[in-house]
Write a protein that holds these residues in place. Structure first.
Motif, mmCIF file in Angstrom:
data_model
loop_
_atom_site.group_PDB
_atom_site.id
_atom_site.type_symbol
_atom_site.label_atom_id
_atom_site.label_comp_id
_atom_site.label_asym_id
_atom_site.label_seq_id
_atom_site.Cartn_x
_atom_site.Cartn_y
_atom_site.Cartn_z
ATOM 1 N N ALA A 1 -8.048 2.125 4.346
ATOM 2 C CA ALA A 1 -7.163 1.158 4.997
ATOM 3 C C ALA A 1 -6.589 0.141 4.022
ATOM 4 N N SER A 2 -7.204 -0.010 2.868
ATOM 5 C CA SER A 2 -6.701 -0.935 1.855
ATOM 6 C C SER A 2 -5.730 -0.267 0.887
ATOM 7 N N GLY A 3 -5.506 1.034 1.085
ATOM 8 C CA GLY A 3 -4.596 1.768 0.220
ATOM 9 C C GLY A 3 -5.247 2.367 -1.008
ATOM 10 N N ASN A 4 -6.562 2.190 -1.152
ATOM 11 C CA ASN A 4 -7.266 2.777 -2.290
ATOM 12 C C ASN A 4 -7.495 4.267 -2.051
ATOM 13 N N ARG A 5 -7.429 5.045 -3.113
ATOM 14 C CA ARG A 5 -7.543 6.499 -2.994
ATOM 15 C C ARG A 5 -8.772 7.014 -3.730
ATOM 16 N N VAL A 6 -9.502 7.908 -3.085
ATOM 17 C CA VAL A 6 -10.645 8.530 -3.733
ATOM 18 C C VAL A 6 -10.237 9.799 -4.463
ATOM 19 N N ALA A 7 -9.084 10.371 -4.103
ATOM 20 C CA ALA A 7 -8.587 11.590 -4.735
ATOM 21 C C ALA A 7 -7.144 11.788 -4.308
ATOM 22 N N GLN B 1 0.827 -1.195 0.000
ATOM 23 C CA GLN B 1 0.000 0.000 0.000
ATOM 24 C C GLN B 1 0.868 1.254 0.000
ATOM 25 N N PRO B 2 0.376 2.347 -0.585
ATOM 26 C CA PRO B 2 1.129 3.604 -0.552
ATOM 27 C C PRO B 2 1.465 3.997 0.888
ATOM 28 N N ILE B 3 2.696 4.451 1.091
ATOM 29 C CA ILE B 3 3.181 4.705 2.439
ATOM 30 C C ILE B 3 2.512 5.917 3.074
ATOM 31 N N ASP B 4 2.334 6.984 2.302
ATOM 32 C CA ASP B 4 1.759 8.200 2.877
ATOM 33 C C ASP B 4 0.522 8.598 2.090
ATOM 34 N N PRO B 5 -0.596 8.894 2.751
ATOM 35 C CA PRO B 5 -1.829 9.222 2.043
ATOM 36 C C PRO B 5 -1.877 10.680 1.609
ATOM 37 N N PRO B 6 -2.667 10.991 0.591
ATOM 38 C CA PRO B 6 -2.911 12.394 0.272
ATOM 39 C C PRO B 6 -3.634 13.075 1.438
ATOM 40 N N HIS B 7 -3.302 14.324 1.681
ATOM 41 C CA HIS B 7 -3.994 15.085 2.728
ATOM 42 C C HIS B 7 -3.577 16.545 2.648
ATOM 43 N N VAL B 8 -4.277 17.400 3.376
ATOM 44 C CA VAL B 8 -3.910 18.807 3.507
ATOM 45 C C VAL B 8 -3.605 19.075 4.973
ATOM 46 N N ALA B 9 -2.436 19.638 5.224
ATOM 47 C CA ALA B 9 -1.988 19.946 6.586
ATOM 48 C C ALA B 9 -2.061 21.442 6.832
ATOM 49 N N PHE B 10 -2.117 21.802 8.117
ATOM 50 C CA PHE B 10 -2.057 23.214 8.513
ATOM 51 C C PHE B 10 -0.887 23.405 9.460
ATOM 52 N N VAL B 11 -0.054 24.403 9.174
ATOM 53 C CA VAL B 11 1.125 24.704 9.981
ATOM 54 C C VAL B 11 0.914 26.040 10.681
ATOM 55 N N PRO B 12 0.730 26.064 12.002
ATOM 56 C CA PRO B 12 0.633 27.349 12.717
ATOM 57 C C PRO B 12 1.966 28.094 12.618
ATOM 58 N N PHE B 13 1.887 29.397 12.407
ATOM 59 C CA PHE B 13 3.080 30.242 12.315
ATOM 60 C C PHE B 13 3.087 31.270 13.438
ATOM 61 N N ALA B 14 4.281 31.724 13.795
ATOM 62 C CA ALA B 14 4.466 32.819 14.759
ATOM 63 C C ALA B 14 5.751 33.543 14.386
#
Length: 430
Positions: free
Chosen positions: A385-391, A345-358
């Motif tokens: 969980a099976s590694g399939n991606r919707v986007a 299965q792909p090691i890292d999934p697609p996603h959007v992260a948020f990084v707080p800044f100061a």
């Protein structure tokens, strides 16, 4: 295009209709409801109960409670995004054209996507807006297109050339063809990917970030030995331009972390070390001197594949402005890995992260033992969980009314995220 609307995934199972969200008049996947309240991680607080939400089109895709996600358009091969002052949205693509989504910030449905410009080169992935122009970065060039409210007002003009030279003899064939672009005041920055996984380039523009005037003049190297600079984003509070990078493959030490750094803040040509050095002065080549190599300020797990990024202004105004917990930081879109683990299965999934800044930097310093310490999840659920991606998430942009836009190049979805309740807090990835 998905036609079915699945059951709601919010904790209360709400199927209340969307109010003034825009998804009701759009086609495709419709609206995506808020995720159930997760258990807060260290330093996080539980989120309050959100307002009414619409049923999601895909119950797997999750935003924090208090947010609603709608699909407003489909643009084939959608990559990086640029929001325009009148509420339209520019979409770079994997092909030779750039699309425009009219009225993306509308209270209702957005307009039908149309071709904004056709370029004589592809991929036309990198897009940015500034100084009255739409800028497009392709494999071999940088183009400038005059823009007035609601329309292209001039033909694309090539203002700079990149990747003008050859590929090193015996190259490993890992050729990066995309370019990314950002505007800061009267300066344009362009990220140009390498011709290989690990080599010494013969073309001085490859594996660099180039800096030039907005007319393409005085092009010079801002950063060098950067394997594939993508996701260029300008911090509105300082004008600093940040860029994302992916580490090289096939290292004995294992795949390095992915990173972002304020590339414009270093004296040129800033040296990022590839392919001899990366991370915290780690040498990949025996005898390499890494002491002067830039150490990036922001790290993500290996294989994340950063494609797009956008700062959310701390002073953002507009109907759809995010709660304060999500302002003043950086949203980063991860495409997910093509690398697979021992389970296939792909090691890292697609996603959007948020990084707080100061103070113009990530609020949390780099932890070299934990590449997830500096950021929080925002949009997840694209891989099961099976590694399939919707986007697979690509570009990200902030609209003039405060909406966050996220693109996907698997289906061509253009997603719009808006708050539906007064407060939402970040929760660590689980």
């Amino acid at each position: 295009m998905l036609a079915a609307v699945l059951a709601a995934c919010s904790g209360g199972g709400s199927t209340a209709p969307m109010t003034n969200d825009g998804g009701g008049g759009s086609t495709g996947i419709g609206a995506i409801g808020a995720t159930p309240t997760p258990t807060p991680g260290p330093g996080a607080t539980a989120t309050p109960t959100p307002g009414p939400t619409a049923p999601p089109a895909n119950a797997a895709i999750r935003a924090p409670q208090g947010f609603l996600v709608s699909q407003i358009a489909i643009v084939g091969g959608a990559r990086e995004l640029a929001a325009l002052p009148n509420g339209d949205l520019i979409v770079g693509t994997e092909g030779g054209s750039v699309a425009i989504v009219p009225n993306a910030e509308s209270a209702g449905a957005a307009g039908a996507p149309a071709t904004f410009a056709t370029l004589p080169d592809s991929p036309a992935q990198g897009v940015a807006y500034g100084a009255g122009f739409v800028f497009v970065a392709t494999q071999h060039g940088v183009y400038r297109i005059p823009y007035t409210t609601g329309a292209q007002s001039g033909t694309p003009a090539k203002i700079a050339s990149v990747r003008t030279g050859g590929i090193p003899a015996g190259s490993d064939g890992d050729v990066h063809t995309t370019s990314s672009v950002a505007v800061s005041g009267s300066t344009l920055y362009v990220g140009v990917g390498s011709s290989c996984n690990a080599c010494t380039e013969v073309d001085p523009t490859r594996a660099t970030v180039q800096r030039m005037g907005i007319d393409g003049s005085a092009m010079t190297t801002q950063a060098k030995r950067w394997r594939n600079a993508m996701a260029l984003a300008t911090d509105p509070s300082s004008g600093a331009v940040w860029a994302g990078g992916a580490g090289q493959d096939d290292l004995a030490q294992g795949h390095p972390y992915e990173f972002m750094d304020a590339v414009s803040s270093h004296a040129p040509p800033a040296d990022y070390g590839w392919p001899e050095c990366e991370e915290d002065h780690v040498a990949y080549t025996s005898g390499a001197n890494c002491s002067a190599v830039v150490v990036p300020a922001l790290e993500f797990p290996a294989y994340s594949t950063i494609i797009g990024a956008a700062f959310y202004p701390s002073n953002q105004a507009g109907t759809y402005t995010f709660p304060s917990a999500w302002r003043g930081g950086l949203f980063v879109s991860m495409h997910g890995s093509w690398h697979t683990g021992s389970n296939g299965q792909p090691i890292d999934p697609p996603h959007v992260a948020f990084v707080p800044f100061a103070g113009g930097a990530p609020a949390t310093a780099v932890n070299w033992s934990n590449p997830s310490a500096q950021w929080n999840d925002f949009l997840t659920g694209f891989q099961n969980a099976s590694g399939n991606r919707v986007a697979r998430t690509t570009g990200v942009a902030v609209g003039p009314q405060g909406s966050l836009f996220v693109a996907d190049d698997q289906n061509g979805w253009i997603l719009r995220i808006r708050p539906t309740s007064s407060a939402t807090n970040a929760v660590r990835r689980r």
